[in-house]
Design a protein around this motif. Structure first.
Motif, PDB file in Angstrom:
ATOM      1  N   PHE A  23       0.859  -1.182   0.000  1.00  0.00           N
ATOM      2  CA  PHE A  23       0.000   0.000   0.000  1.00  0.00           C
ATOM      3  C   PHE A  23       0.897   1.234   0.000  1.00  0.00           C
ATOM      4  N   SER A  24       0.628   2.165  -0.909  1.00  0.00           N
ATOM      5  CA  SER A  24       1.404   3.402  -0.998  1.00  0.00           C
ATOM      6  C   SER A  24       0.736   4.495  -0.174  1.00  0.00           C
ATOM      7  N   ILE A  25       1.524   5.133   0.662  1.00  0.00           N
ATOM      8  CA  ILE A  25       1.026   6.275   1.418  1.00  0.00           C
ATOM      9  C   ILE A  25       1.101   7.477   0.488  1.00  0.00           C
ATOM     10  N   GLN A  26      -0.073   7.968   0.095  1.00  0.00           N
ATOM     11  CA  GLN A  26      -0.161   9.053  -0.884  1.00  0.00           C
ATOM     12  C   GLN A  26      -0.810  10.275  -0.262  1.00  0.00           C
ATOM     13  N   PRO A  27      -0.419  11.444  -0.590  1.00  0.00           N
ATOM     14  CA  PRO A  27       0.709  11.816  -1.445  1.00  0.00           C
ATOM     15  C   PRO A  27       2.030  11.630  -0.700  1.00  0.00           C
TER      16      PRO A  27
ATOM     17  N   ASN B 176      -6.456   4.740   9.725  1.00  0.00           N
ATOM     18  CA  ASN B 176      -5.666   5.584  10.627  1.00  0.00           C
ATOM     19  C   ASN B 176      -4.690   6.494   9.887  1.00  0.00           C
ATOM     20  N   MET B 177      -4.927   6.740   8.612  1.00  0.00           N
ATOM     21  CA  MET B 177      -3.990   7.528   7.809  1.00  0.00           C
ATOM     22  C   MET B 177      -3.714   8.923   8.378  1.00  0.00           C
ATOM     23  N   PRO B 178      -4.687   9.671   8.866  1.00  0.00           N
ATOM     24  CA  PRO B 178      -4.345  10.994   9.422  1.00  0.00           C
ATOM     25  C   PRO B 178      -3.358  10.912  10.596  1.00  0.00           C
ATOM     26  N   ALA B 179      -3.559   9.960  11.484  1.00  0.00           N
ATOM     27  CA  ALA B 179      -2.649   9.800  12.625  1.00  0.00           C
ATOM     28  C   ALA B 179      -1.267   9.329  12.168  1.00  0.00           C
ATOM     29  N   ILE B 180      -1.234   8.442  11.187  1.00  0.00           N
ATOM     30  CA  ILE B 180       0.044   7.952  10.660  1.00  0.00           C
ATOM     31  C   ILE B 180       0.803   9.084   9.975  1.00  0.00           C
ATOM     32  N   ARG B 181       0.137   9.847   9.126  1.00  0.00           N
ATOM     33  CA  ARG B 181       0.802  10.971   8.442  1.00  0.00           C
ATOM     34  C   ARG B 181       1.327  11.987   9.450  1.00  0.00           C
ATOM     35  N   ASN B 182       0.542  12.281  10.483  1.00  0.00           N
ATOM     36  CA  ASN B 182       0.980  13.227  11.510  1.00  0.00           C
ATOM     37  C   ASN B 182       2.261  12.742  12.189  1.00  0.00           C
ATOM     38  N   ARG B 183       2.261  11.481  12.588  1.00  0.00           N
ATOM     39  CA  ARG B 183       3.435  10.941  13.270  1.00  0.00           C
ATOM     40  C   ARG B 183       4.643  10.923  12.336  1.00  0.00           C
ATOM     41  N   LEU B 184       4.433  10.613  11.067  1.00  0.00           N
ATOM     42  CA  LEU B 184       5.549  10.579  10.118  1.00  0.00           C
ATOM     43  C   LEU B 184       6.083  11.981   9.828  1.00  0.00           C
ATOM     44  N   ILE B 185       5.217  12.967   9.736  1.00  0.00           N
ATOM     45  CA  ILE B 185       5.682  14.344   9.514  1.00  0.00           C
ATOM     46  C   ILE B 185       6.561  14.796  10.680  1.00  0.00           C
ATOM     47  N   ILE B 186       6.128  14.514  11.897  1.00  0.00           N
ATOM     48  CA  ILE B 186       6.925  14.881  13.071  1.00  0.00           C
ATOM     49  C   ILE B 186       8.262  14.149  13.057  1.00  0.00           C
ATOM     50  N   LEU B 187       8.235  12.855  12.749  1.00  0.00           N
ATOM     51  CA  LEU B 187       9.464  12.059  12.712  1.00  0.00           C
ATOM     52  C   LEU B 187      10.416  12.554  11.623  1.00  0.00           C
ATOM     53  N   LEU B 188       9.906  12.757  10.417  1.00  0.00           N
ATOM     54  CA  LEU B 188      10.767  13.146   9.299  1.00  0.00           C
ATOM     55  C   LEU B 188      11.324  14.554   9.465  1.00  0.00           C
ATOM     56  N   SER B 189      10.536  15.467  10.010  1.00  0.00           N
ATOM     57  CA  SER B 189      11.026  16.837  10.172  1.00  0.00           C
ATOM     58  C   SER B 189      12.056  16.953  11.291  1.00  0.00           C
ATOM     59  N   ALA B 190      12.156  15.965  12.145  1.00  0.00           N
ATOM     60  CA  ALA B 190      13.150  15.984  13.226  1.00  0.00           C
ATOM     61  C   ALA B 190      14.498  15.417  12.775  1.00  0.00           C
ATOM     62  N   GLN B 191      14.601  14.970  11.534  1.00  0.00           N
ATOM     63  CA  GLN B 191      15.844  14.367  11.047  1.00  0.00           C
ATOM     64  C   GLN B 191      16.872  15.435  10.686  1.00  0.00           C
ATOM     65  N   HIS B 192      18.141  15.044  10.725  1.00  0.00           N
ATOM     66  CA  HIS B 192      19.241  15.927  10.345  1.00  0.00           C
ATOM     67  C   HIS B 192      19.776  15.499   8.978  1.00  0.00           C
ATOM     68  N   TYR B 193      20.089  16.468   8.162  1.00  0.00           N
ATOM     69  CA  TYR B 193      20.540  16.227   6.794  1.00  0.00           C
ATOM     70  C   TYR B 193      21.737  15.273   6.757  1.00  0.00           C
ATOM     71  N   ASP B 194      22.732  15.515   7.606  1.00  0.00           N
ATOM     72  CA  ASP B 194      23.953  14.695   7.581  1.00  0.00           C
ATOM     73  C   ASP B 194      23.671  13.243   7.955  1.00  0.00           C
ATOM     74  N   GLU B 195      22.710  13.018   8.836  1.00  0.00           N
ATOM     75  CA  GLU B 195      22.421  11.650   9.279  1.00  0.00           C
ATOM     76  C   GLU B 195      21.714  10.832   8.194  1.00  0.00           C
ATOM     77  N   ILE B 196      20.742  11.426   7.530  1.00  0.00           N
ATOM     78  CA  ILE B 196      19.960  10.630   6.575  1.00  0.00           C
ATOM     79  C   ILE B 196      20.529  10.659   5.160  1.00  0.00           C
ATOM     80  N   SER B 197      21.655  11.315   4.982  1.00  0.00           N
ATOM     81  CA  SER B 197      22.279  11.317   3.662  1.00  0.00           C
ATOM     82  C   SER B 197      23.142  10.071   3.446  1.00  0.00           C
ATOM     83  N   THR B 198      23.318   9.251   4.482  1.00  0.00           N
ATOM     84  CA  THR B 198      24.097   8.011   4.356  1.00  0.00           C
ATOM     85  C   THR B 198      23.147   6.815   4.229  1.00  0.00           C
TER      86      THR B 198
END
Length: 164
Positions: free
Chosen positions: A64-68, A103-125
């Motif tokens: 299942f693709s989480i869209q968009p 539960n897509m709204p709750a999943i998207r919310n949690r993923l937005i919070i998780l992804l926005s807390a990432q650091h560029y240098d860490e996820i570039s590897t």
């Protein structure tokens, strides 16, 4: 003397027949024991190799693709950085996929919070991406668990990953 020779030949023949019968009985007993311990005589599906085969049988994967795609700006002290991630999830139970949709709204919310807390240098590897993939999987399963879903997502795949 003529009587003694046939008796010796007869006893050799008897000995060969007895040895052959014993060998055949041992073979039959070995085959029977093998069939018994592998569960060939069991009507319930068996034990041993047959039960292990039954346990290993899995349902085909359902994707299942989480869209968009998720687009977030993430942590970077020097300039604005953006991350776009397309995420697909995999389960083997259609009920789990339905729970994800519900539960897509709750999943998207949690993923937005998780992804926005990432650091560029860490996820570039590559290791950083694998760590993030595991965190996304854990986050989705946490939402499903909180909602009372009976199953969980088995895998998460990044089908598009763009950092700018």
């Amino acid at each position: 003397m003529a009587d003694e020779q046939p008796q010796k030949g007869g006893s050799k023949l008897k000995m060969i027949i007895i040895i052959a019968v014993v060998v055949v009985l041992l073979l039959v007993a070995g085959i029977g024991a093998t069939l018994f311990f592998t569960g060939a005589f069991s009507k319930k599906g068996g034990t041993g190799a047959n039960a292990a085969h039954a346990v290993e049988t899995k349902h085909p994967p359902i994707y299942f693709s989480i869209q968009p795609a998720m687009v977030v700006n993430f942590q970077n002290p020097t300039q604005a950085r953006y991350l776009q991630v397309a995420i697909d999830v995999m389960a083997r139970d259609p009920k789990v996929i339905e729970e994800v949709k519900t539960n897509m709204p709750a999943i998207r919310n949690r993923l937005i919070i998780l992804l926005s807390a990432q650091h560029y240098d860490e996820i570039s590897t590559p290791d950083g991406k694998q760590k993030l993939r595991k965190e996304v999987l854990d986050s989705i399963n946490a939402v499903l668990k909180e909602s009372g879903a009976s199953g969980k997502i088995e895998q998460v795949y990044f089908t598009n990953f763009v950092m700018q």
